[in-house]
Design a protein around this motif. Structure first.
Motif, PDB file in Angstrom:
ATOM      1  N   UNK A 105       0.445  -2.656  -9.047  1.00 27.66           N
ATOM      2  CA  UNK A 105       0.114  -1.242  -8.920  1.00 27.66           C
ATOM      3  C   UNK A 105      -0.070  -0.575 -10.264  1.00 27.66           C
ATOM      4  N   UNK A 106       0.870  -0.806 -11.161  1.00 30.79           N
ATOM      5  CA  UNK A 106       0.811  -0.189 -12.488  1.00 30.79           C
ATOM      6  C   UNK A 106      -0.412  -0.648 -13.271  1.00 30.79           C
ATOM      7  N   UNK A 107      -0.857  -1.879 -13.070  1.00 31.28           N
ATOM      8  CA  UNK A 107      -1.998  -2.405 -13.815  1.00 31.28           C
ATOM      9  C   UNK A 107      -3.296  -1.680 -13.485  1.00 31.28           C
ATOM     10  N   UNK A 108      -3.357  -1.004 -12.341  1.00 28.17           N
ATOM     11  CA  UNK A 108      -4.576  -0.293 -11.943  1.00 28.17           C
ATOM     12  C   UNK A 108      -4.683   1.092 -12.565  1.00 28.17           C
ATOM     13  N   UNK A 109      -3.606   1.575 -13.144  1.00 20.61           N
ATOM     14  CA  UNK A 109      -3.542   2.972 -13.581  1.00 20.61           C
ATOM     15  C   UNK A 109      -3.964   3.114 -15.041  1.00 20.61           C
ATOM     16  N   UNK A 110      -4.871   4.053 -15.288  1.00 22.75           N
ATOM     17  CA  UNK A 110      -5.311   4.377 -16.648  1.00 22.75           C
ATOM     18  C   UNK A 110      -5.317   5.891 -16.782  1.00 22.75           C
ATOM     19  N   UNK A 111      -4.397   6.432 -17.559  1.00 22.40           N
ATOM     20  CA  UNK A 111      -4.287   7.877 -17.754  1.00 22.40           C
ATOM     21  C   UNK A 111      -4.313   8.178 -19.243  1.00 22.40           C
ATOM     22  N   UNK A 142       6.646   0.661  -7.205  1.00 21.72           N
ATOM     23  CA  UNK A 142       7.155   0.110  -5.934  1.00 21.72           C
ATOM     24  C   UNK A 142       6.069   0.236  -4.865  1.00 21.72           C
ATOM     25  N   UNK A 143       4.839  -0.086  -5.257  1.00 25.64           N
ATOM     26  CA  UNK A 143       3.681   0.166  -4.399  1.00 25.64           C
ATOM     27  C   UNK A 143       3.752  -0.527  -3.053  1.00 25.64           C
ATOM     28  N   UNK A 144       4.396  -1.686  -2.977  1.00 23.16           N
ATOM     29  CA  UNK A 144       4.426  -2.483  -1.747  1.00 23.16           C
ATOM     30  C   UNK A 144       5.317  -1.855  -0.665  1.00 23.16           C
ATOM     31  N   UNK A 145       6.090  -0.855  -1.017  1.00 26.07           N
ATOM     32  CA  UNK A 145       7.003  -0.246  -0.054  1.00 26.07           C
ATOM     33  C   UNK A 145       6.328   0.807   0.833  1.00 26.07           C
ATOM     34  N   UNK A 187      -4.273   1.191  -0.809  1.00 23.60           N
ATOM     35  CA  UNK A 187      -5.020   1.573  -2.008  1.00 23.60           C
ATOM     36  C   UNK A 187      -5.047   0.457  -3.041  1.00 23.60           C
ATOM     37  N   UNK A 188      -3.913  -0.169  -3.277  1.00 23.60           N
ATOM     38  CA  UNK A 188      -3.825  -1.220  -4.299  1.00 23.60           C
ATOM     39  C   UNK A 188      -4.680  -2.423  -3.897  1.00 23.60           C
TER      40      UNK A 188
END
Length: 204
Positions: free
Chosen positions: A29-35, A180-183, A190-191
């Motif tokens: 999940x975190x790997x998809x985020x670019x801010x 904790x995207x899988x929860x 989305x992921x």
């Protein structure tokens, strides 16, 4: 190498793979985020979606003074198609709801710009943004989208709008939990969906 040594090596490799897979899964999940850090900009672009949380983020950024105008990139409005049309039911366009939300958040109507051409891909939106920025002489823009979409959106924006400084922002209102995207069902959808779309992005 003895049989015992081979078994030990195989077991060690198995453990390494399990640890690596677990780490990759948790970081997916975190790997998809670019801010990007916020910077004063010429406009705030809302990438096309029927997710109101993107619009709310743009309104909040306008309130905070980061840019003097908001540009809405339009997606196909499903309310105008299918059973609604056959039954003669009329509902407000999602664009109208976006404008209503923005004006209620203090964005003047003349500060809201509409991209009239309907685009249904992030790649198309990047090209559209480049054209609008060129026509209106925008040098730096804030691009607002959903949390898990930020990485792929940034990829397209930098690739197809190289003359525009892009400040990529995830909406703070979508409730995404990358660590904790899988929860959560919405995060899982989305992921997984984003990784499928990354395959297309990287193979074009």
């Amino acid at each position: 190498m003895t049989r015992r040594a081979r078994r030990l090596l195989a077991f060690t490799l198995f453990l390494v793979l399990v640890v690596a897979a677990t780490f990759a899964f948790r970081r997916a999940g975190r790997a998809l985020v670019h801010v990007d850090p916020l910077r004063p900009s010429d406009a705030i672009f809302i990438l096309g979606s029927t997710r109101m949380e993107r619009t709310l983020e743009a309104g909040q950024l306008y309130r905070e003074g980061w840019a003097p105008r908001v540009v809405i990139l339009r997606t196909r409005d499903l309310y105008r198609r299918g059973v609604m049309t056959r039954l003669g039911i009329t509902l407000p366009l999602f664009f109208d709801l976006q404008v209503s939300a923005l004006t209620q958040m203090g964005v003047p109507r003349d500060a809201i710009l509409e991209a009239r051409e309907v685009v249904e891909s992030t790649e198309g939106e990047a090209r559209q943004l480049a054209g609008i920025a060129r026509a209106r002489q925008l040098s730096r823009v804030i691009v607002v989208t959903s949390t898990y979409h930020t990485g792929r959106a940034a990829y397209y924006m930098h690739k197809l709008a190289p003359d525009v400084q892009i400040v990529m922002r995830a909406t703070r209102f979508d409730g995404a939990e990358p660590d904790v995207w899988w929860q959560w069902p919405i995060d899982r959808a989305d992921v997984i969906g984003e990784y499928a779309k990354w395959v297309k992005a990287l193979t074009r």
